[in-house]
Motif scaffolding. Structure first.
Motif, PDB file in Angstrom:
ATOM      1  N   LEU A 106      67.200   9.098   2.681  1.00 31.77           N
ATOM      2  CA  LEU A 106      67.262  10.533   3.507  1.00 31.77           C
ATOM      3  C   LEU A 106      66.804  10.117   4.727  1.00 31.77           C
ATOM      4  O   LEU A 106      65.966   9.313   4.989  1.00 31.77           O
ATOM      5  CB  LEU A 106      66.259  11.539   2.786  1.00 31.77           C
ATOM      6  CG  LEU A 106      66.816  12.071   1.750  1.00 31.77           C
ATOM      7  CD1 LEU A 106      65.804  13.145   1.225  1.00 31.77           C
ATOM      8  CD2 LEU A 106      68.403  13.016   1.904  1.00 31.77           C
ATOM      9  N   ARG A 107      67.168  10.738   5.696  1.00 32.77           N
ATOM     10  CA  ARG A 107      66.792  10.766   7.112  1.00 32.77           C
ATOM     11  C   ARG A 107      66.408  12.079   7.719  1.00 32.77           C
ATOM     12  O   ARG A 107      67.020  12.709   7.583  1.00 32.77           O
ATOM     13  CB  ARG A 107      67.759  10.178   8.053  1.00 32.77           C
ATOM     14  CG  ARG A 107      67.368   9.885   9.492  1.00 32.77           C
ATOM     15  CD  ARG A 107      68.685   9.749  10.461  1.00 32.77           C
ATOM     16  NE  ARG A 107      68.497   9.110  11.671  1.00 32.77           N
ATOM     17  CZ  ARG A 107      69.233   9.123  12.770  1.00 32.77           C
ATOM     18  NH1 ARG A 107      70.179  10.042  12.725  1.00 32.77           N
ATOM     19  NH2 ARG A 107      68.866   8.628  13.748  1.00 32.77           N
ATOM     20  N   LEU A 108      65.165  12.024   8.065  1.00 33.69           N
ATOM     21  CA  LEU A 108      64.525  13.405   8.723  1.00 33.69           C
ATOM     22  C   LEU A 108      64.655  13.402   9.923  1.00 33.69           C
ATOM     23  O   LEU A 108      64.427  12.540  10.659  1.00 33.69           O
ATOM     24  CB  LEU A 108      62.958  13.536   8.175  1.00 33.69           C
ATOM     25  CG  LEU A 108      63.144  13.642   6.821  1.00 33.69           C
ATOM     26  CD1 LEU A 108      61.345  13.545   6.387  1.00 33.69           C
ATOM     27  CD2 LEU A 108      63.735  14.676   6.113  1.00 33.69           C
ATOM     28  N   SER A 109      64.777  14.498  10.878  1.00 39.29           N
ATOM     29  CA  SER A 109      64.728  14.535  12.109  1.00 39.29           C
ATOM     30  C   SER A 109      63.997  15.721  12.536  1.00 39.29           C
ATOM     31  O   SER A 109      63.637  16.612  11.824  1.00 39.29           O
ATOM     32  CB  SER A 109      66.237  14.991  12.823  1.00 39.29           C
ATOM     33  OG  SER A 109      67.269  13.825  12.473  1.00 39.29           O
ATOM     34  N   CYS A 110      63.299  15.615  13.954  1.00 36.21           N
ATOM     35  CA  CYS A 110      62.394  16.406  14.357  1.00 36.21           C
ATOM     36  C   CYS A 110      62.593  16.585  15.785  1.00 36.21           C
ATOM     37  O   CYS A 110      62.277  15.807  16.458  1.00 36.21           O
ATOM     38  CB  CYS A 110      61.039  15.964  13.856  1.00 36.21           C
ATOM     39  SG  CYS A 110      59.668  17.086  14.945  1.00 36.21           S
ATOM     40  N   ALA A 111      63.101  17.589  16.114  1.00 29.64           N
ATOM     41  CA  ALA A 111      63.341  17.871  17.752  1.00 29.64           C
ATOM     42  C   ALA A 111      62.348  18.901  18.429  1.00 29.64           C
ATOM     43  O   ALA A 111      62.143  19.991  17.832  1.00 29.64           O
ATOM     44  CB  ALA A 111      64.922  18.653  17.743  1.00 29.64           C
ATOM     45  N   ALA A 112      61.649  18.358  19.297  1.00 30.51           N
ATOM     46  CA  ALA A 112      60.584  19.017  20.128  1.00 30.51           C
ATOM     47  C   ALA A 112      61.380  19.661  21.455  1.00 30.51           C
ATOM     48  O   ALA A 112      62.372  19.071  22.005  1.00 30.51           O
ATOM     49  CB  ALA A 112      59.704  18.078  20.482  1.00 30.51           C
ATOM     50  N   SER A 113      60.724  20.881  21.758  1.00 30.81           N
ATOM     51  CA  SER A 113      61.428  21.731  22.771  1.00 30.81           C
ATOM     52  C   SER A 113      61.052  21.226  24.235  1.00 30.81           C
ATOM     53  O   SER A 113      61.485  21.520  25.173  1.00 30.81           O
ATOM     54  CB  SER A 113      60.854  23.102  22.723  1.00 30.81           C
ATOM     55  OG  SER A 113      59.374  23.315  22.755  1.00 30.81           O
ATOM     56  N   ARG A 114      59.989  20.291  24.332  1.00 30.02           N
ATOM     57  CA  ARG A 114      59.522  19.684  25.671  1.00 30.02           C
ATOM     58  C   ARG A 114      58.957  18.373  25.087  1.00 30.02           C
ATOM     59  O   ARG A 114      58.734  18.047  23.956  1.00 30.02           O
ATOM     60  CB  ARG A 114      58.641  20.770  26.082  1.00 30.02           C
ATOM     61  CG  ARG A 114      57.224  20.837  25.627  1.00 30.02           C
ATOM     62  CD  ARG A 114      56.462  21.785  26.357  1.00 30.02           C
ATOM     63  NE  ARG A 114      56.152  21.255  27.738  1.00 30.02           N
ATOM     64  CZ  ARG A 114      55.310  21.946  28.105  1.00 30.02           C
ATOM     65  NH1 ARG A 114      54.609  22.907  27.898  1.00 30.02           N
ATOM     66  NH2 ARG A 114      54.997  21.366  29.678  1.00 30.02           N
ATOM     67  N   SER A 115      58.772  17.436  26.161  1.00 24.16           N
ATOM     68  CA  SER A 115      58.388  15.927  25.889  1.00 24.16           C
ATOM     69  C   SER A 115      56.964  15.967  25.398  1.00 24.16           C
ATOM     70  O   SER A 115      56.148  16.926  25.663  1.00 24.16           O
ATOM     71  CB  SER A 115      58.307  15.330  27.294  1.00 24.16           C
ATOM     72  OG  SER A 115      57.475  15.865  28.260  1.00 24.16           O
ATOM     73  N   VAL A 116      56.686  15.145  24.573  1.00 23.51           N
ATOM     74  CA  VAL A 116      55.309  15.041  23.660  1.00 23.51           C
ATOM     75  C   VAL A 116      55.092  13.577  23.839  1.00 23.51           C
ATOM     76  O   VAL A 116      55.730  12.494  24.089  1.00 23.51           O
ATOM     77  CB  VAL A 116      55.463  15.661  22.441  1.00 23.51           C
ATOM     78  CG1 VAL A 116      55.623  16.999  22.371  1.00 23.51           C
ATOM     79  CG2 VAL A 116      56.478  14.848  21.485  1.00 23.51           C
ATOM     80  N   PHE A 117      53.672  13.317  23.754  1.00 23.19           N
ATOM     81  CA  PHE A 117      53.227  11.995  23.496  1.00 23.19           C
ATOM     82  C   PHE A 117      53.488  11.387  22.287  1.00 23.19           C
ATOM     83  O   PHE A 117      54.329  10.346  21.976  1.00 23.19           O
ATOM     84  CB  PHE A 117      51.891  12.052  23.804  1.00 23.19           C
ATOM     85  CG  PHE A 117      51.106  10.555  23.839  1.00 23.19           C
ATOM     86  CD1 PHE A 117      50.172  10.225  22.986  1.00 23.19           C
ATOM     87  CD2 PHE A 117      51.581   9.693  24.585  1.00 23.19           C
ATOM     88  CE1 PHE A 117      49.459   8.899  22.817  1.00 23.19           C
ATOM     89  CE2 PHE A 117      51.210   8.133  24.411  1.00 23.19           C
ATOM     90  CZ  PHE A 117      50.153   8.154  23.723  1.00 23.19           C
ATOM     91  N   THR A 118      52.629  11.710  21.113  1.00 17.98           N
ATOM     92  CA  THR A 118      52.816  11.292  19.862  1.00 17.98           C
ATOM     93  C   THR A 118      53.690  12.190  18.773  1.00 17.98           C
ATOM     94  O   THR A 118      53.334  13.392  18.957  1.00 17.98           O
ATOM     95  CB  THR A 118      51.446  10.944  19.055  1.00 17.98           C
ATOM     96  OG1 THR A 118      50.565   9.964  20.093  1.00 17.98           O
ATOM     97  CG2 THR A 118      51.663  10.153  17.776  1.00 17.98           C
ATOM     98  N   MET A 119      54.282  11.436  18.017  1.00 21.03           N
ATOM     99  CA  MET A 119      55.183  12.449  17.020  1.00 21.03           C
ATOM    100  C   MET A 119      55.059  11.782  15.539  1.00 21.03           C
ATOM    101  O   MET A 119      54.626  10.416  15.599  1.00 21.03           O
ATOM    102  CB  MET A 119      56.662  12.428  17.281  1.00 21.03           C
ATOM    103  CG  MET A 119      56.959  13.118  18.455  1.00 21.03           C
ATOM    104  SD  MET A 119      58.806  13.390  19.013  1.00 21.03           S
ATOM    105  CE  MET A 119      58.979  14.760  17.867  1.00 21.03           C
ATOM    106  N   GLY A 120      54.899  12.455  14.692  1.00 18.66           N
ATOM    107  CA  GLY A 120      54.703  11.905  13.364  1.00 18.66           C
ATOM    108  C   GLY A 120      54.974  12.764  12.402  1.00 18.66           C
ATOM    109  O   GLY A 120      55.634  14.061  12.245  1.00 18.66           O
ATOM    110  N   TRP A 121      55.320  12.181  10.888  1.00 18.56           N
ATOM    111  CA  TRP A 121      55.555  12.697   9.921  1.00 18.56           C
ATOM    112  C   TRP A 121      54.328  12.631   8.944  1.00 18.56           C
ATOM    113  O   TRP A 121      53.853  11.777   8.711  1.00 18.56           O
ATOM    114  CB  TRP A 121      56.723  12.152   9.178  1.00 18.56           C
ATOM    115  CG  TRP A 121      57.885  12.433   9.882  1.00 18.56           C
ATOM    116  CD1 TRP A 121      58.532  11.857  10.954  1.00 18.56           C
ATOM    117  CD2 TRP A 121      58.858  13.572   9.922  1.00 18.56           C
ATOM    118  NE1 TRP A 121      59.771  12.110  11.500  1.00 18.56           N
ATOM    119  CE2 TRP A 121      59.777  13.352  11.020  1.00 18.56           C
ATOM    120  CE3 TRP A 121      58.883  14.715   9.148  1.00 18.56           C
ATOM    121  CZ2 TRP A 121      60.866  14.381  11.080  1.00 18.56           C
ATOM    122  CZ3 TRP A 121      59.652  15.620   9.326  1.00 18.56           C
ATOM    123  CH2 TRP A 121      60.831  15.526  10.306  1.00 18.56           C
TER     124      TRP A 121
END
Length: 113
Positions: free
Chosen positions: A18-33
């Motif tokens: 499976l492939r999960l996606s996470c779209a942020a509404s503006r720029s961020v530094f760290t992203m994670g699951w």
């Protein structure tokens, strides 16, 4: 404020992907699951900084890959060779600083044996 929109969860047989996606509404530094089961704490699965540095939980090393597209403010979690114990609700987290963190609504991943 940052809004996170997750997608890609679902039901898959053991050994599948499976492939999960996470779209942020503006720029961020760290992203994670992160993932959380009923009555359990929320555990880190994988994180990635804006420069591409990654970190993985031992249980997913070699099976999961986190990546991101900074131009789209989107992070991805490619999950291969899924196991029934990977079944959980997966949450995206984004940080703009050490004290400014945001969470997605969660997406269910179910792996059948």
């Amino acid at each position: 404020q940052v809004q996170l929109v997750e997608s890609g969860g679902g039901l898959v047989q053991a050994g599948g992907s499976l492939r999960l996606s996470c779209a942020a509404s503006r720029s961020v530094f760290t992203m994670g699951w992160y993932r959380q089961g009923p009555g359990k704490q929320r555990d880190m699965v994988a994180t990635i900084t804006s420069s591409g540095s990654t970190n993985y939980a031992d249980s997913v090393k070699g099976r999961f890959t986190i990546s991101r597209d900074n131009a789209k403010n989107t992070a991805y979690l490619q999950m291969n060779n899924l196991k029934p114990e990977d079944t959980d609700v997966y949450y995206c987290k984004a940080a703009r600083s050490w004290f400014e963190n945001y969470w997605g609504q969660g997406t269910q991943v179910t792996v059948s044996s």
